[in-house]
Design a protein around this motif. Structure first.
Motif, PDB file in Angstrom:
ATOM      1  N   CYS A 587      59.027  51.064  14.787  1.00 24.84           N
ATOM      2  CA  CYS A 587      58.440  52.207  15.468  1.00 24.84           C
ATOM      3  C   CYS A 587      59.196  52.438  16.773  1.00 24.84           C
ATOM      4  O   CYS A 587      59.661  51.494  17.419  1.00 24.84           O
ATOM      5  CB  CYS A 587      56.967  51.961  15.766  1.00 24.84           C
ATOM      6  SG  CYS A 587      55.977  51.660  14.285  1.00 24.84           S
ATOM      7  N   THR A 588      59.300  53.677  17.145  1.00 25.52           N
ATOM      8  CA  THR A 588      60.094  54.053  18.314  1.00 25.52           C
ATOM      9  C   THR A 588      59.182  54.433  19.467  1.00 25.52           C
ATOM     10  O   THR A 588      58.264  55.241  19.306  1.00 25.52           O
ATOM     11  CB  THR A 588      61.029  55.218  17.980  1.00 25.52           C
ATOM     12  OG1 THR A 588      61.872  54.834  16.893  1.00 25.52           O
ATOM     13  CG2 THR A 588      61.877  55.593  19.179  1.00 25.52           C
ATOM     14  N   LEU A 589      59.453  53.831  20.604  1.00 22.80           N
ATOM     15  CA  LEU A 589      58.732  54.150  21.829  1.00 22.80           C
ATOM     16  C   LEU A 589      59.613  55.059  22.673  1.00 22.80           C
ATOM     17  O   LEU A 589      60.773  54.726  22.965  1.00 22.80           O
ATOM     18  CB  LEU A 589      58.369  52.878  22.594  1.00 22.80           C
ATOM     19  CG  LEU A 589      57.724  53.079  23.960  1.00 22.80           C
ATOM     20  CD1 LEU A 589      56.359  53.749  23.822  1.00 22.80           C
ATOM     21  CD2 LEU A 589      57.596  51.752  24.697  1.00 22.80           C
ATOM     22  N   THR A 590      59.069  56.211  23.058  1.00 21.59           N
ATOM     23  CA  THR A 590      59.812  57.165  23.890  1.00 21.59           C
ATOM     24  C   THR A 590      59.476  56.887  25.351  1.00 21.59           C
ATOM     25  O   THR A 590      58.296  56.887  25.739  1.00 21.59           O
ATOM     26  CB  THR A 590      59.443  58.603  23.526  1.00 21.59           C
ATOM     27  OG1 THR A 590      59.715  58.813  22.144  1.00 21.59           O
ATOM     28  CG2 THR A 590      60.238  59.589  24.369  1.00 21.59           C
ATOM     29  N   VAL A 591      60.535  56.661  26.168  1.00 24.09           N
ATOM     30  CA  VAL A 591      60.363  56.358  27.590  1.00 24.09           C
ATOM     31  C   VAL A 591      61.030  57.466  28.403  1.00 24.09           C
ATOM     32  O   VAL A 591      62.226  57.729  28.223  1.00 24.09           O
ATOM     33  CB  VAL A 591      60.952  54.989  27.959  1.00 24.09           C
ATOM     34  CG1 VAL A 591      60.706  54.690  29.435  1.00 24.09           C
ATOM     35  CG2 VAL A 591      60.358  53.902  27.075  1.00 24.09           C
ATOM     36  N   HIS A 592      60.249  58.114  29.269  1.00 20.06           N
ATOM     37  CA  HIS A 592      60.758  59.185  30.117  1.00 20.06           C
ATOM     38  C   HIS A 592      60.951  58.645  31.538  1.00 20.06           C
ATOM     39  O   HIS A 592      60.102  57.906  32.051  1.00 20.06           O
ATOM     40  CB  HIS A 592      59.789  60.368  30.153  1.00 20.06           C
ATOM     41  CG  HIS A 592      59.572  61.010  28.816  1.00 20.06           C
ATOM     42  ND1 HIS A 592      60.492  61.871  28.262  1.00 20.06           N
ATOM     43  CD2 HIS A 592      58.550  60.901  27.934  1.00 20.06           C
ATOM     44  CE1 HIS A 592      60.042  62.291  27.091  1.00 20.06           C
ATOM     45  NE2 HIS A 592      58.858  61.703  26.876  1.00 20.06           N
ATOM     46  N   VAL A 593      62.058  59.061  32.134  1.00 13.30           N
ATOM     47  CA  VAL A 593      62.336  58.704  33.529  1.00 13.30           C
ATOM     48  C   VAL A 593      61.771  59.810  34.411  1.00 13.30           C
ATOM     49  O   VAL A 593      62.073  60.987  34.204  1.00 13.30           O
ATOM     50  CB  VAL A 593      63.839  58.514  33.764  1.00 13.30           C
ATOM     51  CG1 VAL A 593      64.108  58.168  35.224  1.00 13.30           C
ATOM     52  CG2 VAL A 593      64.395  57.452  32.841  1.00 13.30           C
ATOM     53  N   CYS A 594      60.949  59.425  35.367  1.00 10.97           N
ATOM     54  CA  CYS A 594      60.269  60.400  36.216  1.00 10.97           C
ATOM     55  C   CYS A 594      60.505  60.044  37.678  1.00 10.97           C
ATOM     56  O   CYS A 594      60.790  58.892  38.034  1.00 10.97           O
ATOM     57  CB  CYS A 594      58.773  60.426  35.932  1.00 10.97           C
ATOM     58  SG  CYS A 594      58.352  60.759  34.202  1.00 10.97           S
ATOM     59  N   SER A 595      60.371  61.095  38.487  1.00 12.29           N
ATOM     60  CA  SER A 595      60.411  60.873  39.927  1.00 12.29           C
ATOM     61  C   SER A 595      58.997  60.608  40.407  1.00 12.29           C
ATOM     62  O   SER A 595      58.057  61.298  40.008  1.00 12.29           O
ATOM     63  CB  SER A 595      60.996  62.106  40.633  1.00 12.29           C
ATOM     64  OG  SER A 595      60.205  63.247  40.352  1.00 12.29           O
ATOM     65  N   CYS A 596      58.840  59.605  41.210  1.00 11.90           N
ATOM     66  CA  CYS A 596      57.510  59.181  41.665  1.00 11.90           C
ATOM     67  C   CYS A 596      57.506  59.098  43.185  1.00 11.90           C
ATOM     68  O   CYS A 596      58.555  59.058  43.844  1.00 11.90           O
ATOM     69  CB  CYS A 596      57.149  57.824  41.066  1.00 11.90           C
ATOM     70  SG  CYS A 596      57.221  57.770  39.247  1.00 11.90           S
ATOM     71  N   ASP A 597      56.323  59.056  43.737  1.00 15.66           N
ATOM     72  CA  ASP A 597      56.194  58.889  45.177  1.00 15.66           C
ATOM     73  C   ASP A 597      56.210  57.400  45.505  1.00 15.66           C
ATOM     74  O   ASP A 597      56.426  56.541  44.628  1.00 15.66           O
ATOM     75  CB  ASP A 597      54.911  59.561  45.669  1.00 15.66           C
ATOM     76  CG  ASP A 597      53.674  59.040  44.953  1.00 15.66           C
ATOM     77  OD1 ASP A 597      53.769  57.999  44.250  1.00 15.66           O
ATOM     78  OD2 ASP A 597      52.595  59.677  45.058  1.00 15.66           O
ATOM     79  N   ASP A 598      55.953  57.106  46.757  1.00 13.39           N
ATOM     80  CA  ASP A 598      56.029  55.707  47.183  1.00 13.39           C
ATOM     81  C   ASP A 598      54.948  54.839  46.544  1.00 13.39           C
ATOM     82  O   ASP A 598      55.110  53.620  46.411  1.00 13.39           O
ATOM     83  CB  ASP A 598      55.907  55.644  48.708  1.00 13.39           C
ATOM     84  CG  ASP A 598      57.106  56.317  49.393  1.00 13.39           C
ATOM     85  OD1 ASP A 598      58.162  56.424  48.710  1.00 13.39           O
ATOM     86  OD2 ASP A 598      56.956  56.737  50.553  1.00 13.39           O
ATOM     87  N   MET A 603      55.647  62.387  39.860  1.00 10.52           N
ATOM     88  CA  MET A 603      55.707  63.721  40.449  1.00 10.52           C
ATOM     89  C   MET A 603      56.336  64.715  39.494  1.00 10.52           C
ATOM     90  O   MET A 603      55.819  65.811  39.303  1.00 10.52           O
ATOM     91  CB  MET A 603      56.495  63.698  41.769  1.00 10.52           C
ATOM     92  CG  MET A 603      55.853  62.815  42.831  1.00 10.52           C
ATOM     93  SD  MET A 603      56.898  62.726  44.326  1.00 10.52           S
ATOM     94  CE  MET A 603      56.993  64.440  44.768  1.00 10.52           C
ATOM     95  N   SER A 604      57.469  64.337  38.876  1.00 11.14           N
ATOM     96  CA  SER A 604      58.152  65.239  37.961  1.00 11.14           C
ATOM     97  C   SER A 604      58.988  64.405  37.006  1.00 11.14           C
ATOM     98  O   SER A 604      59.611  63.422  37.402  1.00 11.14           O
ATOM     99  CB  SER A 604      59.038  66.230  38.717  1.00 11.14           C
ATOM    100  OG  SER A 604      59.798  66.999  37.812  1.00 11.14           O
ATOM    101  N   CYS A 605      58.933  64.838  35.696  1.00  8.97           N
ATOM    102  CA  CYS A 605      59.734  64.163  34.673  1.00  8.97           C
ATOM    103  C   CYS A 605      60.699  65.140  34.026  1.00  8.97           C
ATOM    104  O   CYS A 605      61.243  64.848  32.943  1.00  8.97           O
ATOM    105  CB  CYS A 605      58.831  63.550  33.609  1.00  8.97           C
ATOM    106  SG  CYS A 605      57.745  62.242  34.204  1.00  8.97           S
ATOM    107  N   ASN A 606      60.940  66.323  34.613  1.00  4.66           N
ATOM    108  CA  ASN A 606      61.782  67.358  34.040  1.00  4.66           C
ATOM    109  C   ASN A 606      63.152  67.284  34.675  1.00  4.66           C
ATOM    110  O   ASN A 606      63.334  67.549  35.858  1.00  4.66           O
ATOM    111  CB  ASN A 606      61.151  68.732  34.292  1.00  4.66           C
ATOM    112  CG  ASN A 606      61.882  69.832  33.542  1.00  4.66           C
ATOM    113  OD1 ASN A 606      62.819  69.574  32.788  1.00  4.66           O
ATOM    114  ND2 ASN A 606      61.457  71.067  33.769  1.00  4.66           N
ATOM    115  N   ALA A 607      64.202  66.960  33.863  1.00  3.82           N
ATOM    116  CA  ALA A 607      65.576  66.850  34.384  1.00  3.82           C
ATOM    117  C   ALA A 607      66.196  68.199  34.644  1.00  3.82           C
ATOM    118  O   ALA A 607      67.178  68.315  35.363  1.00  3.82           O
ATOM    119  CB  ALA A 607      66.448  66.060  33.399  1.00  3.82           C
ATOM    120  N   GLU A 608      65.650  69.282  34.074  1.00  2.00           N
ATOM    121  CA  GLU A 608      66.222  70.610  34.276  1.00  2.00           C
ATOM    122  C   GLU A 608      66.135  71.041  35.728  1.00  2.00           C
ATOM    123  O   GLU A 608      66.856  71.907  36.176  1.00  2.00           O
ATOM    124  CB  GLU A 608      65.481  71.624  33.381  1.00  2.00           C
ATOM    125  CG  GLU A 608      65.623  71.356  31.894  1.00  2.00           C
ATOM    126  CD  GLU A 608      67.046  71.531  31.412  1.00  2.00           C
ATOM    127  OE1 GLU A 608      67.774  72.311  32.055  1.00  2.00           O
ATOM    128  OE2 GLU A 608      67.422  70.902  30.411  1.00  2.00           O
TER     129      GLU A 608
END
Length: 798
Positions: A587-598, A603-608
C-alpha cells in the motif's frame, strides 16, 4: 236504661250479675245508666221493692250482646232489646242507635228498642261492633238519659276449612334414604276462632303417596316411609296431604294440597361399557393430537355422580396413543400421541378404563365403580413422501473448495412398502445464487460456483426428494452449509492515508500512524507485520516502525524538506498477515510537504504558490479555458466525420441476399455416428487451450467451450465435475455466444426405421419435387432458384 236479650243475654247474666239472677228468682230487667245496672221487679208490693233496693244497692257492668255468625234465615236476626225506665209504653220515647254498623248492619225499632241484624255476619271479617244507644223525647228531641255504649260480639261457628297458603309444595330427598328421613313440613291455616271449640284444631293425613311417604298428623312433617327408593326406577312422586279441622272428627271441614317430591341422585350405579371390544382405524399420516375414535361408559346416575375419567391401563400402544375425557358428553376421546408408520406396526391394542371420580362411602358395596374395554386400532397405509435420514444436515466446507466437489451425500427413502425410486433437486428459492448442485439420482450435494466466506458465510438450502412414480409426493430436508475461512485475502490499509510533513520537521518525527484490515477471520486472531517495500527499503526520507499491535509509525529520516524541491513523496509499505499461506500487499502512503508555522501548524501545502506569477489575471484564465474548449469541439467533430465515412451510402440489395445463407454440414451424432464428437476431450480436459480468444463477428463454426476453460477449473477426471466447471466458465465468459445451443438427436442411423432425419443429403436422392415456383418470387430469390436448378418460362436457368 236496661237491656234484655236471648240466650246470649242469659250467658252474660251468669258472667256479670249472677248474684242478682239467683236472688230474685224472677224475670230480671237491667237499667243501664252511666255504666251501672239496677234490677227491677214487677207484680210485687212496694215494700218488697224498697227492701230489694236496700239489699242490692250496688253497680256492675253489663254491656255486651252475643250473636251467631252466618245466619241464613229470611227474617232479620234478633239481637236484643233496649228499654228505658222512663218509657211508659205510650210511644213518647224514641230510641236511636249510632256507632259501627248502625243503620247498615244493625237497626233498632225506635219505639220498642228491638235491635236486629239485617246483613249476614262473618266473624272472620269482623268479630265485634261497638255501638251507642240513647233515649230521646219524641216530641222535643231532648235526651231523656245520657248516651250509653255497648258491644255486639259475633260468635264463631265452624264455617272455614283449613287452607294451605304455601301450596302446592316442591321438595326433594336423596334416593336410597333411610326410613323416616324428613322431606318437607306443610302447614294449613284455619280462619275460625281457635279459642272457641275445635273449629280451628287441624289434623293432617296423607291421601296419596303411600307407602312411600308418611305425614305427622299434628305437625304436618312429611317423611320417607319406604327404604331403598331408587331414582333410576322412579324419580317423581305426587303426594296429596289433607288438613281437617274439628280435630279430625266427623263433620269437620278439610283442605288438601299437593306435594311434588323428587328423588335426587346419589352415586349408587357403577359405570359400564356397552361394548367390550371396539374396532377403530387411523391413517398413518394422521397428525399428532388428531382424533382416532371415541368410547363411552354408561352410568345411570346423573350430574356429578355420572362424571367419568378415562385412562389407558394396558396395551402395546400406551406410548403411541392417548385418551382424554370430554367433560360435556363424558366420552373418552382417543388421540394420536406419536407419528404412526404402517411399515413399522400395522395394529395396536389398548385397554381403556372408565371410572367415577366422585364416590360415596356408603355405596361402595355396590361397586366397583369402574369398568374396562378393549380397543383394537388398525393403521392404514397411505402413500407418503420420501423421508430423509437424518432429518437435517450440517456441513462445513472451506471457501476454497473446488467446483464440482461433493460436500455431502443426501439420503432419502420411500417409507412405503413399494419403496419407489427417489429423484433429488434443490429448492432454488433457498439457493438463489445457485452455489450448489445435487445429483438427481445419488443425492450427492456438490459445489457449482466458487464460495467466498467474506461474501456469504452461511448457506441454508432445501433439498427436495420426489418419488419417481408419484411426483406429487415430495419430501424436503434443510441443509446448513457453513463456509470455513481460508487465508485468501491480503491485508490492506484500513482507510486512505495521506500524511503531511513540515519543511521545518526534524529527523525522527512521527508524521502518521497506519493500521490495516483483513477480510479473513483466522481462529488465532489477526496480526499484521509492517515494513517498507523492497524498493523503498533504503528510503532516505522516511522510515517505518512496527508497533507489534497491528499499527505502525511513519517517521522522518532527515530534516530540511522543501516544497519547491519536491512537494509530494510516495512511500510503499508492505503489510503481511499471519495466515497460512502468508499473504501480503503493498500500500502506498502519500506524504505532502507543507509550510508550517513555528508551532508546527500547516499553513500551505501548494507548491504552485512558488512558481506561478502573481500577476496572472482572471482574463488570462478565461482565455486559457476558452482555448481548451475549442480544441475539444474540434476533436469531437473529427471523430464524427470518420465514423460517417465508414458507413456505405448505397445498399446493394442484390449483393446482400447471399449474406443470409448459412452453410453447415455437421450432422448430429446418431447411435452409430461416432465421428461427429470426440468424447475423449471430455475425459482428458487437459488438452483445453489456456488462451481465451476474442469473439469475431462471423465464425464459420461454434467452437468448443473447452478451449475457453482455464486449467485451474479442471478438478479431476470426473465428467460430471468437468461439465459443471464448463458451465460456470460459460456463464462468466463475456466473449461466449449470448445464447444456449441445444441439439436434440432422436434415434438415427442405419439401424433406425426412419433412417436419417437430416436433409443434408436429400439433394442426391431422386425427387420429383419442383422448385420452379422460386422463379416467380422475383429478383430477390434469383440465386436461390439457381441453386435448386429452377428454370424460367423460356427454359433458361436463372
Amino acid at each position: 236504661m236496661w237491656t234484655s236479650g236471648r240466650m246470649s243475654n242469659a250467658k252474660n247474666l251468669f258472667g256479670l250479675g249472677i248474684s242478682l239472677y239467683f236472688w230474685g228468682l224472677m224475670d230480671l230487667t237491667t237499667t243501664v245508666l252511666s255504666g251501672s245496672a239496677r234490677p227491677l221487679t214487677e207484680g210485687r208490693e212496694d215494700n218488697l221493692s224498697d227492701k230489694l233496693h236496700q239489699r242490692m244497692k250496688r253497680s256492675w257492668v253489663w254491656n255486651q250482646f252475643f250473636v251467631l255468625e252466618e245466619y241464613t234465615g229470611t227474617d232479620p236476626l234478633y239481637v236484643g232489646k233496649l228499654h228505658s225506665d222512663m218509657d211508659r209504653g205510650d210511644g213518647s220515647i224514641k230510641y236511636i242507635l249510632s256507632g259501627e254498623g248502625a243503620g247498615i248492619v244493625f237497626t233498632i225499632d225506635d219505639t220498642t228498642g228491638d235491635i236486629h241484624a239485617i246483613q249476614r255476619l262473618d266473624r272472620e271479617e269482623r268479630s265485634q261492633y261497638t255501638l251507642r244507644a240513647q233515649a230521646l223525647d219524641r216530641r222535643t228531641g231532648r235526651p231523656m238519659e245520657p248516651e250509653s255504649e255497648f258491644i255486639i260480639k259475633i260468635q264463631d261457628i265452624n264455617d272455614n276449612e283449613p287452607k294451605f297458603l304455601d301450596g302446592p309444595y316442591v321438595a326433594s330427598v336423596p334416593e336410597m334414604s333411610p326410613v323416616g328421613t324428613s322431606v318437607i313440613q306443610v302447614t294449613a291455616t284455619d280462619a275460625d276462632d281457635p279459642t272457641y271449640g275445635n273449629s280451628a284444631r287441624v289434623v293432617y293425613s296423607i291421601l296419596q303417596g303411600q307407602p312411600y311417604f308418611s305425614v305427622d298428623s299434628r305437625t304436618g312433617l312429611i317423611r320417607t316411609a319406604l327404604m331403598n327408593m331408587d331414582r333410576e326406577a322412579k324419580e317423581y312422586y305426587e303426594v296429596i296431604i289433607q288438613a281437617k279441622d274439628m280435630g279430625g272428627q266427623l263433620g269437620g271441614l278439610a283442605g288438601t294440597t299437593t306435594v311434588n317430591i323428587t328423588l335426587s341422585d346419589v352415586n349408587d350405579n357403577p359405570p359400564r361399557f356397552p361394548q367390550k371390544h371396539y374396532q377403530m382405524s387411523v391413517l398413518e399420516s394422521a397428525p399428532v393430537s388428531s382424533t382416532v375414535g371415541r368410547v363411552v361408559a354408561k352410568d345411570l346416575d346423573e350430574g356429578i355422580n355420572a362424571e367419568m375419567k378415562y385412562s389407558l391401563v394396558d396395551g402395546d400402544g400406551l406410548d403411541v396413543f392417548d385418551i382424554n375425557t370430554d367433560p360435556n358428553y363424558q366420552v373418552g376421546i382417543i388421540t394420536v400421541r406419536k407419528p404412526l408408520s404402517f411399515e413399522s406396526k400395522k395394529s395396536y391394542t389398548l385397554k381403556v378404563e372408565g371410572a367415577n371420580p366422585h364416590l360415596e362411602m356408603r355405596f361402595l358395596n355396590l361397586g366397583p365403580f369402574r369398568d374396562t374395554t378393549t380397543v383394537h386400532i388398525s393403521v392404514e397405509d397411505v402413500d407418503e413422501p420420501p423421508v430423509f435420514e437424518p432429518s437435517m444436515y450440517f456441513v462445513e466446507v472451506p471457501e476454497d473448495v473446488d467446483i464440482g466437489t461433493t460436500i455431502q451425500i443426501i439420503s432419502a427413502k420411500d417409507p412405503d412398502v413399494t419403496n419407489n425410486s427417489i429423484r433429488y433437486s434443490i429448492d432454488r428459492s433457498s439457493d438463489p445464487g445457485r452455489f450448489f448442485y445435487v445429483d438427481i439420482t445419488s443425492g450427492a450435494l456438490m459445489t457449482a460456483r466458487p464460495l467466498d466466506r467474506e461474501d456469504i458465510s452461511w448457506h441454508n438450502i432445501t433439498v427436495l426428494a420426489m418419488e419417481l412414480n408419484n411426483p406429487s409426493q415430495v419430501g424436503s430436508v434443510s441443509v446448513t452449509v457453513k463456509v470455513l475461512d481460508v487465508n485468501d485475502n491480503a491485508p490492506e490499509f484500513a482507510r486512505f492515508y495521506e500524511a503531511f510533513v513540515c519543511e521545518n520537521a526534524k529527523a525522527g518525527q512521527l508524521i502518521q500512524t497506519v493500521s490495516a484490515i483483513d477480510r479473513d477471520d483466522p481462529q488465532e486472531g489477526q496480526h499484521f507485520y509492517y515494513s517498507l517495500a523492497p524498493e523503498a527499503a533504503n528510503n532516505p526520507n522516511f522510515t517505518l516502525r512496527d508497533n507489534q499491535d497491528n499499527t505502525a509509525w511513519i517517521l522522518t529520516r532527515r530534516s530540511g524538506f522543501r516544497q519547491h524541491e519536491q512537494n509530494t513523496f510516495y512511500l510503499p509499505i508492505l503489510i503481511s498477515d499471519n495466515g497460512r499461506p502468508v499473504l501480503s500487499s503493498t500500500c502506498t502512503l502519500t506524504v505532502h510537504v507543507c509550510s508550517c508555522d513555528d508551532e508546527g501548524m500547516v499553513m500551505s501545502c501548494n507548491a504552485e504558490a512558488y512558481v506561478l506569477p502573481v500577476s496572472l489575471s482572471r482574463g488570462a484564465l478565461i482565455a486559457i479555458l476558452a482555448c481548451i474548449f475549442v480544441l475539444l469541439v474540434l476533436v469531437l467533430l473529427i471523430l464524427s466525420m470518420r465514423r460517417q465515412r465508414k458507413q456505405p451510402y448505397i445498399i446493394d440489395e442484390e449483393e446482400n441476399i447471399h449474406e443470409n445463407i448459412v452453410r453447415y454440414d455437421d450432422e448430429g451424432g446418431g447411435e452409430e455416428d461416432t465421428e461427429a464428437f470426440d468424447i475423449a476431450a471430455m475425459w482428458n480436459p487437459r488438452e483445453a487451450q489456456l488462451v481465451v480468444k476474442n469473439r469475431q463477428d462471423m465464425l464459420p463454426e461454434i467452437e468448443s467451450l473447452s478451449r475457453y476453460v482455464p486449467q485451474a477449473c479442471v478438478m479431476d477426471n470426473n465428467v460430471h465435475n468437468y461439465v459443471l466447471a464448463k458451465l460456470y466458465e460459460a456463464d462468466m465468459d463475456l466473449w461466449a455466444p449470448p445464447f444456449d445451443s441445444l441439439q436434440t438427436y432422436m434415434f438415427e442411423g442405419n439401424g433406425s426405421v426412419a433412417e436419417s432425419l437430416s436433409s443434408l443429403q436429400s439433394v442426391t436422392t431422386d425427387s420429383d419435387q419442383s422448385y420452379d415456383y422460386l422463379t416467380d418470387w422475383g429478383p430477390r430469390f434469383k440465386k436461390l432458384a439457381e441453386m435448386y436448378g429452377a428454370t424460367d418460362s423460356s427454359g433458361a436457368l436463372w
